[in-house]
Design a protein around this motif. Structure first.
Motif, PDB file in Angstrom:
ATOM      1  N   GLY A 133       0.809  -1.217   0.000  1.00  0.00           N
ATOM      2  CA  GLY A 133       0.000   0.000   0.000  1.00  0.00           C
ATOM      3  C   GLY A 133       0.839   1.262   0.000  1.00  0.00           C
ATOM      4  O   GLY A 133       0.304   2.365  -0.124  1.00  0.00           O
ATOM      5  N   GLY A 134       2.156   1.119   0.116  1.00  0.00           N
ATOM      6  CA  GLY A 134       3.036   2.285   0.128  1.00  0.00           C
ATOM      7  C   GLY A 134       3.323   2.836  -1.248  1.00  0.00           C
ATOM      8  O   GLY A 134       3.738   3.992  -1.393  1.00  0.00           O
ATOM      9  N   GLN A 159       3.375  -5.620  -5.128  1.00  0.00           N
ATOM     10  CA  GLN A 159       3.779  -4.293  -4.688  1.00  0.00           C
ATOM     11  C   GLN A 159       4.910  -3.752  -5.552  1.00  0.00           C
ATOM     12  O   GLN A 159       5.977  -4.362  -5.649  1.00  0.00           O
ATOM     13  CB  GLN A 159       4.234  -4.315  -3.222  1.00  0.00           C
ATOM     14  CG  GLN A 159       4.356  -2.942  -2.596  1.00  0.00           C
ATOM     15  CD  GLN A 159       3.033  -2.173  -2.550  1.00  0.00           C
ATOM     16  OE1 GLN A 159       3.028  -0.972  -2.371  1.00  0.00           O
ATOM     17  NE2 GLN A 159       1.918  -2.850  -2.722  1.00  0.00           N
ATOM     18  N   PRO A 160       4.695  -2.603  -6.225  1.00  0.00           N
ATOM     19  CA  PRO A 160       5.778  -1.980  -6.985  1.00  0.00           C
ATOM     20  C   PRO A 160       6.873  -1.464  -6.057  1.00  0.00           C
ATOM     21  O   PRO A 160       6.603  -1.088  -4.905  1.00  0.00           O
ATOM     22  CB  PRO A 160       5.080  -0.808  -7.696  1.00  0.00           C
ATOM     23  CG  PRO A 160       3.622  -1.151  -7.682  1.00  0.00           C
ATOM     24  CD  PRO A 160       3.417  -1.904  -6.405  1.00  0.00           C
ATOM     25  N   GLY A 207       6.530   6.632  -4.189  1.00  0.00           N
ATOM     26  CA  GLY A 207       5.711   6.323  -3.025  1.00  0.00           C
ATOM     27  C   GLY A 207       4.621   7.351  -2.767  1.00  0.00           C
ATOM     28  O   GLY A 207       4.569   8.417  -3.375  1.00  0.00           O
ATOM     29  N   GLY A 208       3.741   7.009  -1.844  1.00  0.00           N
ATOM     30  CA  GLY A 208       2.699   7.943  -1.437  1.00  0.00           C
ATOM     31  C   GLY A 208       1.309   7.522  -1.859  1.00  0.00           C
ATOM     32  O   GLY A 208       1.122   6.644  -2.703  1.00  0.00           O
ATOM     33  N   HIS A 209       0.337   8.154  -1.261  1.00  0.00           N
ATOM     34  CA  HIS A 209      -1.068   7.792  -1.453  1.00  0.00           C
ATOM     35  C   HIS A 209      -1.541   8.057  -2.872  1.00  0.00           C
ATOM     36  O   HIS A 209      -1.173   9.061  -3.497  1.00  0.00           O
ATOM     37  CB  HIS A 209      -1.939   8.573  -0.471  1.00  0.00           C
ATOM     38  CG  HIS A 209      -3.396   8.261  -0.591  1.00  0.00           C
ATOM     39  ND1 HIS A 209      -4.340   9.186  -1.018  1.00  0.00           N
ATOM     40  CD2 HIS A 209      -4.089   7.113  -0.352  1.00  0.00           C
ATOM     41  CE1 HIS A 209      -5.535   8.634  -1.030  1.00  0.00           C
ATOM     42  NE2 HIS A 209      -5.418   7.381  -0.630  1.00  0.00           N
ATOM     43  N   GLN A 218      -7.330   1.504  -4.223  1.00  0.00           N
ATOM     44  CA  GLN A 218      -8.067   1.380  -2.970  1.00  0.00           C
ATOM     45  C   GLN A 218      -7.236   0.762  -1.852  1.00  0.00           C
ATOM     46  O   GLN A 218      -7.615   0.844  -0.687  1.00  0.00           O
ATOM     47  CB  GLN A 218      -9.339   0.563  -3.187  1.00  0.00           C
ATOM     48  CG  GLN A 218     -10.372   1.268  -4.055  1.00  0.00           C
ATOM     49  CD  GLN A 218     -11.654   0.477  -4.206  1.00  0.00           C
ATOM     50  OE1 GLN A 218     -11.706  -0.714  -3.921  1.00  0.00           O
ATOM     51  NE2 GLN A 218     -12.708   1.134  -4.652  1.00  0.00           N
ATOM     52  N   THR A 219      -6.116   0.138  -2.176  1.00  0.00           N
ATOM     53  CA  THR A 219      -5.250  -0.426  -1.143  1.00  0.00           C
ATOM     54  C   THR A 219      -4.132   0.527  -0.748  1.00  0.00           C
ATOM     55  O   THR A 219      -3.297   0.195   0.100  1.00  0.00           O
ATOM     56  CB  THR A 219      -4.635  -1.760  -1.602  1.00  0.00           C
ATOM     57  OG1 THR A 219      -3.822  -1.527  -2.762  1.00  0.00           O
ATOM     58  CG2 THR A 219      -5.712  -2.770  -1.943  1.00  0.00           C
ATOM     59  N   SER A 220      -4.098   1.708  -1.349  1.00  0.00           N
ATOM     60  CA  SER A 220      -3.046   2.678  -1.068  1.00  0.00           C
ATOM     61  C   SER A 220      -3.188   3.255   0.337  1.00  0.00           C
ATOM     62  O   SER A 220      -4.286   3.596   0.784  1.00  0.00           O
ATOM     63  CB  SER A 220      -3.105   3.809  -2.104  1.00  0.00           C
ATOM     64  OG  SER A 220      -2.119   4.777  -1.854  1.00  0.00           O
TER      65      SER A 220
END
Length: 505
Positions: A197-198, A213-214, A232-234, A239-241
């Protein structure tokens, strides 16, 4: 080989910003390097030469006007061929998507472009990221630059090999069960799986959505951190961020201070099945961290031994679901659509021709695990084990700040050595899978050589404590460079001369 292709990304960014060198020169140097050596390595599936040079020219023009850009502006990057990039084919190394050109760009690639990075092209991978050696690619395997007869890891072997062969200073990868860390380990490079989620999964072709996960791939810890900060970041499109700030990974990478850090050695990772040279380098690295001021404690994570079988129930189940969309009806390959076959027959023929053996194996296994009569016995039980693994991590954080283990049980094995034995192939991910199951941050860093081949040192940290991974990695990098007078890649045999284009034939 020019100095530009051997220069790390942080220094290239500085040189470009100060106009000591242009982004166009740097980009052209890397494109020339790819042309010179990628024949036997086969790290790239597609190049985006014209757009890359146009982007580089735009960056140079912006710098010339006095615009202040980010620290990686003008630096080239390679992109694993799972990330959608508008107008450039995205295949996931599968015949199912051969020639497909996405109409949009993934969030992670968009953030790279916004930061001024120059996309060179797309790198090879195991088909739909299913594999540990990049041998399941429909377009042929990638070779390890350290030894062209050996695998570069998987699924992201193309990105790791591009770094090790000095074809790119940075690369993007994805990590589902170790697909960033395992290739990094066997190629002597750096690879980090951020907290789940990051980084955004939007625009990344899905394989196992609760695990993918990238993350950044690089040759130095600082370069990986700088790229992590960019991607990174929201992201509201995912939806999993996680809607939290990115940990200060760059400061951690610059510091490398492990004084007082409690480092937990996972006792379950070692012994039978582990190559002696790998264990020796790992323990030497732990001792070096103690000399640097860290405290070491032995930690037991008893359920880690069940991570591999649990993963190979959960992951195929999600594969079965995600790959159901490749049905010959909407996009991608279509076989038998000549008016003589029903839609069901077209679908069956297309999936039979489009998917490779490993993809079919996992689809079948996952479909079986999700079937009505076996769901609780297999998939449901695996999810319970996943919870127990997460609890092992939580218990460990009470006594340590990070956990460490070898990244892989062995060094790079020979091409073809494990293709007839799927279980032997799956065991390459033995050490990396637990972090994916729990969603923790983890990274692999070079820690020496065994039998002349790179060994990786894995660091695992709590959720949203990604900076700890970089802190330990930077300390280890500094120790190794002080000991050898340079980075691990200076020990790579290919540096004494260029690859012979016939070496891998």
């Amino acid at each position: 080989m020019t100095d530009l292709v051997r220069t790390d990304a942080a220094e290239l960014g500085r040189l470009i910003a100060s106009r000591e060198v242009s982004s166009q020169e740097v980009t052209r140097a890397h494109l020339d390097r790819i042309d010179a050596v990628d024949g036997p390595v086969h790290a790239f599936l597609a190049l985006d030469t014209d757009r890359a040079l146009a982007t580089a020219r735009s960056i140079d023009e912006r710098i010339a006007t006095g615009e202040r850009l980010g620290p990686l502006a003008g630096v080239p990057i390679a992109v694993k061929d799972l990330f959608c990039y508008e107008s450039l084919p995205t295949t996931a190394s599968s015949r199912m998507l051969e020639g497909w050109v996405p109409p949009y760009t993934s969030t992670v690639v968009r953030r790279c472009l916004d930061a001024g990075l120059v996309v060179l092209g797309k790198t090879n991978l195991d088909e739909f990221a299913m594999g540990s050696s990049t041998e399941t690619s429909a377009f042929g395997p990638t070779h390890n630059p350290w030894d062209l007869d050996r695998i570069p890891g998987g699924s992201g072997g193309g990105s790791a090999a591009a770094l090790a062969a000095f074809e790119a200073p940075l690369a993007l990868g994805t990590d589902t069960g170790g697909s960033i860390r395992q290739p990094a380990a066997v190629t002597g490079t750096v690879g980090v799986k951020p907290t789940y989620g990051g980084t955004s999964r939007y625009g990344v072709i899905a394989m196992a959505s609760s695990l993918d996960q990238p993350g950044p791939c690089a040759r130095t810890v600082l370069d990986a951190a700088l790229l992590h900060e960019v991607i990174g970041g929201h992201d509201p499109m995912d939806q999993t961020s996680i809607d939290q700030p990115v940990p200060d990974v760059v400061a951690a990478a610059r510091s490398g201070d492990v004084t007082g850090m409690r480092i937990g050695v996972v006792k379950e990772f070692g012994g039978e099945g582990y190559q002696p040279g790998v264990e020796a380098r790992f323990h030497e690295a732990v001792e070096a961290l103690v000399d640097a001021g860290a405290q070491v404690v032995e930690v037991s994570c008893p359920h880690f031994e069940y991570a591999l079988p649990a993963y190979y129930l959960i992951q195929p189940a999600e594969v079965s679901s995600n790959l159901a969309r490749y049905d010959a009806m909407r996009y991608g390959l279509r076989i038998g659509d000549d008016g003589t076959h029903s839609a069901e027959q077209v679908m069956s023929m297309t999936r039979g021709a489009g998917f490779g053996a490993e993809a079919k194996r996992r689809i079948i296994l996952g479909t079986y695990a999700l079937s009505a009569g076996y769901y609780d016995a297999y998939y449901g039980s695996a999810q319970k084990v996943r919870t127990l693994i997460a609890r092992d991590f939580e218990n460990a954080w009470a006594s340590c700040d990070v956990l460490v283990a070898p990244s892989t049980p062995t060094v790079a094995f020979r091409l073809g050595e494990r293709t007839a034995d799927p279980m032997a192939m799956y065991r390459a991910d033995l050490c990396t899978i637990p972090a994916n199951m729990a969603g923790n941050a983890a990274g692999s860093f070079p820690c020496g050589l065994a039998d002349g081949l790179p060994v990786g040192f894995q660091v695992m940290a709590p959720v949203m404590a990604d900076d700890r991974v970089y802190r330990v990695g930077a300390a280890l990098e500094r120790i190794l460079e002080d000991r050898w007078g340079g980075p691990l890649l200076d020990r790579a045999p290919h540096l004494s001369g260029e690859f012979d284009r016939e070496d891998a034939r």
